[in-house]
Scaffold this motif. Sequence first.
Motif, PDB file in Angstrom:
ATOM      1  N   ALA A   1       0.834  -1.205   0.000  1.00 29.31           N
ATOM      2  CA  ALA A   1       0.000   0.000   0.000  1.00 29.31           C
ATOM      3  C   ALA A   1       0.868   1.254   0.000  1.00 29.31           C
ATOM      4  CB  ALA A   1      -0.919  -0.012   1.218  1.00 29.31           C
ATOM      5  N   LEU A   2       1.906   1.269   0.837  1.00 32.24           N
ATOM      6  CA  LEU A   2       2.813   2.426   0.863  1.00 32.24           C
ATOM      7  C   LEU A   2       3.505   2.611  -0.477  1.00 32.24           C
ATOM      8  CD1 LEU A   2       4.374   1.884   4.397  1.00 32.24           C
ATOM      9  CD2 LEU A   2       2.834   3.734   3.728  1.00 32.24           C
ATOM     10  N   SER A   3       3.861   1.493  -1.119  1.00 29.98           N
ATOM     11  CA  SER A   3       4.511   1.580  -2.426  1.00 29.98           C
ATOM     12  C   SER A   3       3.606   2.247  -3.455  1.00 29.98           C
ATOM     13  CB  SER A   3       4.909   0.178  -2.892  1.00 29.98           C
ATOM     14  OG  SER A   3       5.468   0.215  -4.187  1.00 29.98           O
ATOM     15  N   HIS A   4       2.328   1.877  -3.459  1.00 28.93           N
ATOM     16  CA  HIS A   4       1.387   2.499  -4.405  1.00 28.93           C
ATOM     17  C   HIS A   4       1.241   3.994  -4.113  1.00 28.93           C
ATOM     18  CE1 HIS A   4       0.253  -1.146  -6.419  1.00 28.93           C
ATOM     19  NE2 HIS A   4      -0.167  -1.726  -5.319  1.00 28.93           N
ATOM     20  N   LEU A   5       1.152   4.353  -2.836  1.00 31.30           N
ATOM     21  CA  LEU A   5       0.952   5.756  -2.489  1.00 31.30           C
ATOM     22  C   LEU A   5       2.183   6.600  -2.809  1.00 31.30           C
ATOM     23  CD1 LEU A   5      -0.888   5.233   0.907  1.00 31.30           C
ATOM     24  CD2 LEU A   5      -1.898   6.034  -1.234  1.00 31.30           C
ATOM     25  N   GLU A   6       3.363   5.997  -2.716  1.00 32.82           N
ATOM     26  CA  GLU A   6       4.590   6.735  -3.050  1.00 32.82           C
ATOM     27  C   GLU A   6       4.642   7.129  -4.529  1.00 32.82           C
ATOM     28  OE1 GLU A   6       7.544   3.989  -1.796  1.00 32.82           O
ATOM     29  OE2 GLU A   6       7.615   4.722   0.263  1.00 32.82           O
ATOM     30  N   LYS A   7       3.861   6.440  -5.360  1.00 30.65           N
ATOM     31  CA  LYS A   7       3.896   6.725  -6.798  1.00 30.65           C
ATOM     32  C   LYS A   7       2.908   7.813  -7.207  1.00 30.65           C
ATOM     33  CE  LYS A   7       5.315   1.968  -7.741  1.00 30.65           C
ATOM     34  NZ  LYS A   7       4.888   0.642  -8.248  1.00 30.65           N
ATOM     35  N   VAL A   8       2.109   8.302  -6.265  1.00 33.49           N
ATOM     36  CA  VAL A   8       1.178   9.388  -6.574  1.00 33.49           C
ATOM     37  C   VAL A   8       1.979  10.648  -6.878  1.00 33.49           C
ATOM     38  CG1 VAL A   8      -0.599  10.891  -5.603  1.00 33.49           C
ATOM     39  CG2 VAL A   8      -0.700   8.415  -5.206  1.00 33.49           C
ATOM     40  N   GLN A   9       1.598  11.330  -7.947  1.00 29.09           N
ATOM     41  CA  GLN A   9       2.282  12.548  -8.358  1.00 29.09           C
ATOM     42  C   GLN A   9       1.278  13.675  -8.598  1.00 29.09           C
ATOM     43  OE1 GLN A   9       5.485  13.194  -8.388  1.00 29.09           O
ATOM     44  NE2 GLN A   9       5.981  11.092  -7.697  1.00 29.09           N
ATOM     45  N   PRO A  10       1.516  14.855  -8.037  1.00 33.72           N
ATOM     46  CA  PRO A  10       2.560  15.165  -7.062  1.00 33.72           C
ATOM     47  C   PRO A  10       2.259  14.490  -5.729  1.00 33.72           C
ATOM     48  CG  PRO A  10       1.086  17.036  -7.312  1.00 33.72           C
ATOM     49  CD  PRO A  10       0.671  16.038  -8.354  1.00 33.72           C
ATOM     50  N   PRO A  11       3.259  14.287  -4.861  1.00 37.07           N
ATOM     51  CA  PRO A  11       3.057  13.509  -3.642  1.00 37.07           C
ATOM     52  C   PRO A  11       1.942  14.030  -2.746  1.00 37.07           C
ATOM     53  CG  PRO A  11       5.401  13.867  -4.028  1.00 37.07           C
ATOM     54  CD  PRO A  11       4.671  14.701  -5.040  1.00 37.07           C
ATOM     55  N   GLN A  12       1.740  15.363  -2.718  1.00 30.08           N
ATOM     56  CA  GLN A  12       0.725  15.928  -1.835  1.00 30.08           C
ATOM     57  C   GLN A  12      -0.699  15.597  -2.264  1.00 30.08           C
ATOM     58  OE1 GLN A  12       3.090  17.653  -3.400  1.00 30.08           O
ATOM     59  NE2 GLN A  12       2.295  19.530  -4.346  1.00 30.08           N
ATOM     60  N   ASP A  13      -0.858  15.034  -3.474  1.00 31.03           N
ATOM     61  CA  ASP A  13      -2.200  14.669  -3.927  1.00 31.03           C
ATOM     62  C   ASP A  13      -2.657  13.315  -3.390  1.00 31.03           C
ATOM     63  OD1 ASP A  13      -2.399  17.016  -5.244  1.00 31.03           O
ATOM     64  OD2 ASP A  13      -2.305  16.202  -7.272  1.00 31.03           O
ATOM     65  N   ALA A  14      -1.757  12.566  -2.745  1.00 32.00           N
ATOM     66  CA  ALA A  14      -2.173  11.296  -2.138  1.00 32.00           C
ATOM     67  C   ALA A  14      -3.102  11.587  -0.966  1.00 32.00           C
ATOM     68  CB  ALA A  14      -0.960  10.505  -1.667  1.00 32.00           C
ATOM     69  N   ARG A  15      -4.129  10.748  -0.799  1.00 28.77           N
ATOM     70  CA  ARG A  15      -5.089  10.961   0.286  1.00 28.77           C
ATOM     71  C   ARG A  15      -4.415  10.753   1.636  1.00 28.77           C
ATOM     72  NH1 ARG A  15      -9.783   7.028  -0.148  1.00 28.77           N
ATOM     73  NH2 ARG A  15     -10.565   8.193   1.646  1.00 28.77           N
TER      74      ARG A  15
END
Length: 456
Positions: free
Chosen positions: A285-299
Motif C-alpha cells: 500500500a505504501l509503495s502504491h501511495l509513493e507513486k502518486v504525483q505530485p506527492p501531496q495529492d495522495a489521500r
Amino acid sequence: MSTDSSSPFSWHFNLGRIPVVVEPSFWLITAMFGMIGGRLDDWRFVVSWVAVCFVSILIHELGHALMAMSLGCDVAGIRLYAFGGLTYPDRMLSRWRDVAVTAAGPFAGFLFGGVMIAVNYFVPPQTPLARTIFTDLMFVNFGWGIINLLPVLPLDGGQILRGVLGPTRQRLTLWVGVIVAGAATSLFLFIRAFFAAFMFGRMAFDCWQALSVTHDVKPLPPVQTAEPEPEALTRGWQALRSGQETEAARLAHLALSSARPGAETNAARDLLAWVALAEGNPRAALSHLEKVQPPQDARPFSWAMAYEAAGLPDRALAPALAALEREPSEAVVALAVRLLVKARRLEEAERTARDFSWKSLARRDALLADIAVARGDFDAAAALFAATFESTGRAEEAYQAALNHARSAQLERAAEWLKRALDAGYDDLEAVGLEPAFAHVRSAPEIAARLGQRKP
C-alpha cells in the motif's frame, strides 16, 4: 493540524511559523540522565546538560523540519518528549525526498557540532563548567548523531536504509537491523553501558518480530487488456467493499492502464493501496501511495491507514490529522483518536471524539473508553464499555467492561460482566485465563464452572 500535548504543563512556543511543544517528560528524563552521569555534586552541571540536550535535539528536529519545508511541505509542529523528538510534516513525501528529510536531522546536528568546534577554537573555554558544556555538545551532536545513523529501525539510519532499499527489500532492512542492533547490544554489554545495551536489545527484538509480518512488495506484471472496461474504478471500489480483493485489484489495474496522468492515475493508485491493505500487505500500500504525483495529492487517510497497518503509528499521526481536516468521517475520526491515544495526547483525543457528530454514539463511547483506559480511569472505562454493550450487544464490549471493573478492584461487578460476556458469546477463554486482573474473579465458583464447561 495540532501538536498539542496531553499535559497541561507543556511549554508551547513558535520558531518562525513552526509550533514547538516541549513536554514535561523531556525535562524529567533528560535531568535524570544528567544525574546518572555523576553530576550530583554541582546542580549547574545538571542544568547545563539539560540545556545542551534541549538545544541539540531541537536543532536536530529543525533539520528535519527545514528540509521538509524546502521540499514543499508545511510543518505542523515539533514535539520534544522523554528523550527525543518528533517532527510532523503536513503531508507525505515521495520515497527519496523522505530519505532527504530523515537524513537532514542528524546532519543538522553535525553542522551545529562543527560550529561549536570553531567557537571552541577561537574562544577556548576557561572554566570547568564551560569545558563540560563543550564536551556534552560533542557527545550529543556527534556521538548520538552517529549512533542515530546506525541502520536499525526506528533510528534515522534505519529509516534511511528502508527508503534507499525501497519496498521490494523491506525484509533486508529488518535483517540488517537485527544484525547491527545485536552487535551493538553485545558491544554495550561488554563496556557495561547497560542502558544502551537494553535499548539496542529491544530494537533487535522489535526488528526480529517485524520479520514475521513483513513481506517484500513484488512488482506486478503489466496488465494486458484487449479493451478497457467501462467504469473500472467505480466497480473496483464496489468489489473491494464486497470483500472481492482479487476482482478489485484486476479492475484497479485496468483503470490504471487506461488512466490519464494526474487525478485519474492517482485515483487508481489509491484503490490499489486499499486493496493491498485489505490483503494485509501495508508495504505494498505504501509503495502504491509513493507513486502518486505530485506527492501531496495522495489521500492523507490512505497514508495514515497504511502507516498504522505497517506498525508505524508515529508516522501515521500527521496524515490522520490532515485527513481529519479534509475528509472528516467516523472512520477518519476513529483512526485519529486511536493514534492520538498511542501518542499519549489524551486531551486532544477526547476533544476530537466529543466534538464530532457521530451517527453511532456507541462508537464514540468505545473510543472514550479507550482514552479512559489510557488515563488509568478504569471506573469510567468500565461504565463506557458497559454503555456500548447495551447499544451493540457485542461480547467484546462486555468483556472490556468486566476487565476494567476487575482493574478497579470491583470484583463482584467484574464477575457479573464476565458472565454477561460469556452469555453474549465471548469465546477467548485463553485470554480470560491469562489476564492477571481476573485472578480473583476466576476463582469464584460460578465463573470457574462456566469457564470449565466451555473448554473444548
